[in-house]
Design an enzyme around this catalytic site. Structure first.
Site, mmCIF file in Angstrom:
data_model
loop_
_atom_site.group_PDB
_atom_site.id
_atom_site.type_symbol
_atom_site.label_atom_id
_atom_site.label_comp_id
_atom_site.label_asym_id
_atom_site.label_seq_id
_atom_site.Cartn_x
_atom_site.Cartn_y
_atom_site.Cartn_z
ATOM 1 N N GLY A 55 51.941 -20.364 -4.163
ATOM 2 C CA GLY A 55 50.475 -20.425 -4.268
ATOM 3 C C GLY A 55 50.041 -20.086 -5.684
ATOM 4 O O GLY A 55 50.806 -19.534 -6.475
ATOM 5 N N LYS A 56 48.787 -20.404 -5.995
ATOM 6 C CA LYS A 56 48.284 -20.181 -7.355
ATOM 7 C C LYS A 56 48.402 -18.704 -7.760
ATOM 8 O O LYS A 56 48.867 -18.362 -8.851
ATOM 9 C CB LYS A 56 46.818 -20.641 -7.421
ATOM 10 C CG LYS A 56 46.380 -21.000 -8.826
ATOM 11 C CD LYS A 56 45.154 -21.915 -8.795
ATOM 12 C CE LYS A 56 43.911 -21.055 -8.994
ATOM 13 N NZ LYS A 56 42.680 -21.838 -9.001
ATOM 14 N N THR A 57 47.972 -17.806 -6.851
ATOM 15 C CA THR A 57 48.005 -16.370 -7.156
ATOM 16 C C THR A 57 49.437 -15.870 -7.282
ATOM 17 O O THR A 57 49.764 -15.129 -8.210
ATOM 18 C CB THR A 57 47.283 -15.581 -6.036
ATOM 19 O OG1 THR A 57 46.010 -16.180 -5.802
ATOM 20 C CG2 THR A 57 47.083 -14.141 -6.420
ATOM 21 N N LYS A 64 59.345 -24.991 1.316
ATOM 22 C CA LYS A 64 59.956 -25.360 0.026
ATOM 23 C C LYS A 64 61.315 -24.706 -0.179
ATOM 24 O O LYS A 64 61.787 -24.566 -1.313
ATOM 25 C CB LYS A 64 59.004 -24.987 -1.114
ATOM 26 C CG LYS A 64 57.667 -25.723 -0.999
ATOM 27 C CD LYS A 64 56.861 -25.711 -2.266
ATOM 28 C CE LYS A 64 55.610 -26.573 -2.095
ATOM 29 N NZ LYS A 64 54.729 -26.539 -3.254
ATOM 30 N N GLU A 108 38.151 7.527 -2.469
ATOM 31 C CA GLU A 108 36.864 6.886 -2.216
ATOM 32 C C GLU A 108 36.256 7.528 -0.983
ATOM 33 O O GLU A 108 36.950 8.215 -0.221
ATOM 34 C CB GLU A 108 37.063 5.390 -1.904
ATOM 35 C CG GLU A 108 37.534 4.544 -3.056
ATOM 36 C CD GLU A 108 37.766 3.089 -2.644
ATOM 37 O OE1 GLU A 108 37.722 2.789 -1.432
ATOM 38 O OE2 GLU A 108 37.997 2.261 -3.534
ATOM 39 N N ILE A 133 49.417 -7.367 -1.582
ATOM 40 C CA ILE A 133 48.283 -7.456 -2.504
ATOM 41 C C ILE A 133 47.064 -8.085 -1.825
ATOM 42 O O ILE A 133 45.929 -7.809 -2.170
ATOM 43 C CB ILE A 133 48.667 -8.302 -3.746
ATOM 44 C CG1 ILE A 133 49.991 -7.822 -4.375
ATOM 45 C CG2 ILE A 133 47.546 -8.323 -4.769
ATOM 46 C CD1 ILE A 133 49.981 -6.419 -4.929
ATOM 47 N N THR A 134 47.297 -8.902 -0.830
ATOM 48 C CA THR A 134 46.248 -9.705 -0.177
ATOM 49 C C THR A 134 45.044 -8.873 0.261
ATOM 50 O O THR A 134 45.189 -7.828 0.888
ATOM 51 C CB THR A 134 46.816 -10.422 1.056
ATOM 52 O OG1 THR A 134 48.001 -11.125 0.683
ATOM 53 C CG2 THR A 134 45.808 -11.397 1.653
ATOM 54 N N GLU A 135 43.862 -9.392 -0.070
ATOM 55 C CA GLU A 135 42.603 -8.758 0.335
ATOM 56 C C GLU A 135 42.008 -9.566 1.483
ATOM 57 O O GLU A 135 42.207 -10.767 1.572
ATOM 58 C CB GLU A 135 41.655 -8.784 -0.873
ATOM 59 C CG GLU A 135 40.353 -8.077 -0.664
ATOM 60 C CD GLU A 135 39.497 -8.047 -1.931
ATOM 61 O OE1 GLU A 135 38.388 -7.529 -1.848
ATOM 62 O OE2 GLU A 135 39.947 -8.546 -2.980
ATOM 63 N N HIS A 179 35.140 -1.846 -0.495
ATOM 64 C CA HIS A 179 36.360 -1.776 0.293
ATOM 65 C C HIS A 179 36.031 -1.570 1.761
ATOM 66 O O HIS A 179 35.158 -0.786 2.110
ATOM 67 C CB HIS A 179 37.241 -0.610 -0.187
ATOM 68 C CG HIS A 179 37.996 -0.935 -1.430
ATOM 69 N ND1 HIS A 179 38.734 -0.003 -2.112
ATOM 70 C CD2 HIS A 179 38.152 -2.086 -2.113
ATOM 71 C CE1 HIS A 179 39.300 -0.567 -3.161
ATOM 72 N NE2 HIS A 179 38.951 -1.833 -3.183
#
Length: 297
Positions: free
Chosen positions: A18-20, A46, A218, A99-101, A256
């Protein structure tokens, strides 16, 4: 010495095509020992191909067996990211970094339950960092994730943060002071995530090459308060802290998904007070973290 990863760590990128995934795998491979570290990618459609010389496998188990990789980083889009985490867990990796949000909370609840069930049955415990996190770095050795490598310097300060950008802010200040970092860890801001502040503090406590820690939290949730109370009795090194969201109104979700004040100990003020009571020096101004750190060393 460092925590969780070092120059000898071998890494699989899930979602490498993927691009990211492509963009950040390139960035990580170009940093320090990255060429030797990033050894495999995963994309079932792939398998057998490669991404700029990095072989692509059908699944994480095959990639790990073929390359000896023990860590994966996940850039899979939100709909498939929970399944990607479980694939890393089922492959018995040491660490999965997501990493995915934007992963649905319900999906993460399923992941958490399956990880707990595997462990309860005597299976290998895979540590999870994230989701919705910038990853982690051991400066001048290896970075896994999306943080800017150039602001980091090898040193003896540990950094753990729920906020990505505030991680970079703390790192930059520590670098500017000429101190540098042992490791910097972004744990992410989602309500259901893997490693918490307390887990990372335990690792820094046991690391002979970490002299002090910056802990950034936070609003929302009990994690910072739990970590502070643990640190009071167990942590042997100075900690300085900051909590984002002092002006946040109760009941409103902020940025968040985990930053939602329900009352009590999860407001910024309450967390700061608990941290101070547990011997952690705090500031309400993130630009003063470096100075505050210097004052406790």
């Amino acid at each position: 010495m460092s925590i969780l990863i070092n120059k000898d760590t071998k890494v699989i990128t899930q979602g490498i095509t993927g691009k990211t995934g492509q963009f950040h795998t390139r960035g990580c491979r170009d940093y320090a020992n990255g060429k030797a570290a990033f050894v495999a990618g995963v994309n079932p459609k792939k398998a057998g191909e490669d991404f700029e010389g990095i072989p692509i496998f059908a699944n994480v188990s095959e990639a790990a067996k073929a390359t000896g990789a023990t860590v994966s980083v996940i850039y899979v889009p939100p709909a498939g990211a929970a399944a990607a985490i479980l694939e890393a867990v089922e492959a018995d990796l040491d660490l999965a970094i997501c990493i995915t949000e934007g992963i649905p909370v319900r999906d993460m609840a399923v992941v958490r339950d399956k990880m707990r069930a595997k462990e309860a049955a005597g299976g290998k415990k895979t540590l999870l960092l994230g989701p919705n996190c910038p990853g982690l770095i051991t400066p001048e050795e290896i970075k896994i994730g999306i943080m800017p490598g150039h602001i980091h310097r090898k040193g003896r300060i540990g950094i753990v943060s729920r906020s990505g950008t505030l991680t970079y802010e703390a790192v930059a200040q520590v670098t500017e002071l000429g101190l540098g970092q042992s490791s910097a860890v972004g744990i992410g801001g989602d309500p259901i995530n893997g490693l918490k502040h307390i887990d990372v503090l335990q690792l820094f406590n046991d690391d002979p090459d970490t002299d002090a820690v910056i802990m950034i939290g936070e609003i929302g949730g009990p994690d910072e308060a739990n970590a502070a109370r643990w640190a009071k009795d167990n942590f042997k090194k100075p900690i300085v802290g900051f909590i984002a969201g002092v002006t946040a109104p109760p009941g409103k979700r902020m940025g968040h998904a985990g930053a939602l004040i329900s009352g009590g100990d999860d407001t910024a003020q309450a967390k700061l007070e608990i941290m101070e009571a547990c011997g952690i020096r705090t500031t309400k101004n993130p630009s003063e973290l470096g100075k505050l750190l210097k004052s406790v060393l």
